[in-house]
Design an enzyme around this catalytic site. Structure first.
Site, mmCIF file in Angstrom:
data_model
loop_
_atom_site.group_PDB
_atom_site.id
_atom_site.type_symbol
_atom_site.label_atom_id
_atom_site.label_comp_id
_atom_site.label_asym_id
_atom_site.label_seq_id
_atom_site.Cartn_x
_atom_site.Cartn_y
_atom_site.Cartn_z
ATOM 1 N N HIS A 74 -30.454 -27.325 5.645
ATOM 2 C CA HIS A 74 -30.880 -26.035 6.213
ATOM 3 C C HIS A 74 -31.815 -25.305 5.256
ATOM 4 O O HIS A 74 -32.836 -24.741 5.661
ATOM 5 C CB HIS A 74 -29.653 -25.156 6.479
ATOM 6 C CG HIS A 74 -28.767 -25.647 7.584
ATOM 7 N ND1 HIS A 74 -29.229 -25.987 8.837
ATOM 8 C CD2 HIS A 74 -27.413 -25.846 7.625
ATOM 9 C CE1 HIS A 74 -28.218 -26.375 9.608
ATOM 10 N NE2 HIS A 74 -27.108 -26.297 8.891
ATOM 11 N N HIS A 79 -25.252 -30.817 3.279
ATOM 12 C CA HIS A 79 -25.493 -30.263 4.619
ATOM 13 C C HIS A 79 -26.291 -28.964 4.514
ATOM 14 O O HIS A 79 -27.309 -28.788 5.213
ATOM 15 C CB HIS A 79 -24.157 -30.004 5.321
ATOM 16 C CG HIS A 79 -24.298 -29.355 6.665
ATOM 17 N ND1 HIS A 79 -24.354 -30.074 7.838
ATOM 18 C CD2 HIS A 79 -24.398 -28.048 7.029
ATOM 19 C CE1 HIS A 79 -24.482 -29.251 8.857
ATOM 20 N NE2 HIS A 79 -24.511 -28.007 8.392
ATOM 21 N N GLU A 80 -25.833 -28.069 3.655
ATOM 22 C CA GLU A 80 -26.509 -26.775 3.513
ATOM 23 C C GLU A 80 -27.893 -26.939 2.892
ATOM 24 O O GLU A 80 -28.807 -26.162 3.184
ATOM 25 C CB GLU A 80 -25.656 -25.826 2.668
ATOM 26 C CG GLU A 80 -24.276 -25.522 3.242
ATOM 27 C CD GLU A 80 -24.329 -24.909 4.638
ATOM 28 O OE1 GLU A 80 -25.373 -24.327 5.005
ATOM 29 O OE2 GLU A 80 -23.333 -25.017 5.380
#
Length: 356
Positions: A21, A17-18
């Protein structure tokens, strides 16, 4: 090993997920100040590479990417430098904010695709009982018939059969196998009462058959596994959104909300049941992370997306005081949900219903 495996799985899901980003921020020239797996002030491991500090922290069930100009705790730290999250075009900011959830959905897609290629145990579309005076019986279907196609669509699982019937709008052309011979019949489902996953009574098309219970390992070709993965990712996303809705309207009681203990416990069990089960559960958790992070709560990515859309439409930036109050309210909601999940987990442990 199961507990360690469950923590590693969850850490990887958060890392992915990170990573979304991180890569999107790098693409648009936003400075990434920190990339951490885990929470806590203590750094078990850290390394500075360029402008970014990479670290591993002691609380493994979380992680974060710190972008320049962004602070969930204190939105007053926002700035508009060219290498800041708020110094770039609004559409670029939206891409960065949504990239984490997109990567979670992408990971779920890849896991489902791997499952499709490896194969998994599935209920096969073999007819068990046939209800009298129902469309299937009137069309000549019998126990033991294997459904091969419906309206030209190949049917390989009972779930696929059930979905096609549930979504039908009229007469269906069914190809089935009986005594190694193929036959064709036409069935017009009729509306009847059924139960959905949440135990609610619903009206849906029915034909009057039940599964025989036969299970086979079903696998797909590369292309079909992609279609299978897309369908499973879409259905998992819909199920999570429906679950959230049912919690808000009271169909699903708050006592069913689980926390990190439940997630670790179930993931631990999944690691012990084999790679396919682990992949399937990991895909569901990944979809869960992706969808929940898009909820319009200020402390989550979805909240920042709402703020950005507001700026794009109104051409105004919310006051620092407004941002601060909304962010604090978001954290209260988020911590409240986390607390509820943890409380329910403790009750399950006390009552002996936690699946350790």
């Amino acid at each position: 090993m199961g507990l360690i495996g469950s923590i590693l799985v969850l850490s990887f899901l958060i890392f992915f997920h990170e990573l979304g980003h991180f890569l999107a921020a790098k693409l648009f020239g936003v400075r990434v100040e920190a990339f951490s797996i885990g929470f806590g002030k203590t750094r078990i491991f850290k390394k500075q590479i360029g402008e970014t500090e990479y670290s591993l922290r002691p609380i493994p069930l979380g992680g974060f990417v710190q972008l320049k100009g962004q602070s969930d705790i204190d939105p007053k730290l926002r700035n508009e430098d060219k290498d800041s999250l708020y110094g770039i075009a609004h559409w670029k900011r939206l891409v960065i904010l949504a990239a984490g959830s997109f990567f979670n959905l992408l990971l779920a897609f890849l896991l489902f695709m791997a499952i499709g290629l490896m194969g998994k145990n599935e209920l096969v579309p073999i007819v068990g009982k046939v209800q009298e005076n129902m469309p299937a019986a009137l069309a000549g279907l019998k126990s033991g018939d294997r459904i091969l196609e419906i309206d030209g669509e190949k049917i390989v699982t009972w779930n696929a059969l059930s979905s096609v019937i549930a979504e039908s709008k009229g007469t269906l052309e069914i190809v089935f196998l009986r005594n190694n011979q193929e036959f064709i019949t036409r069935i017009t489902p009729k509306l009847g009462e059924s139960k959905n996953l949440f135990g609610e009574s619903i009206e849906r098309p029915l034909v009057g058959i039940s599964a025989s219970g036969d299970v086979e390992i079903v696998s797909y070709s590369f292309l079909d596994s992609m279609l299978y993965a897309f369908r499973e990712t879409k259905e998992s996303s819909k199920l999570i959104l429906q679950s959230i809705e049912k919690i808000f309207v009271g169909v699903v009681p708050l006592s069913e909300v689980g926390g990190v203990v439940s997630i670790v416990s179930i993931t631990k069990k999944a690691t012990e049941l084999g790679i396919v089960t682990l992949f399937a559960f990991s895909a569901l958790i990944s979809v869960n992370l992706g969808i929940l992070n898009l909820l319009p709560i200020p402390a989550l990515d979805g909240g920042h997306i709402i703020f950005t859309l507001y700026e794009m439409v109104s051409k105004r930036i919310p006051t620092q005081e407004t941002l601060y109050r909304l962010s604090m309210a978001g954290w209260i909601v988020l911590l409240g949900l986390m607390g509820l999940g943890f409380y329910n987990d403790i009750l399950r442990i006390i009552n002996g219903t936690m699946p350790f």
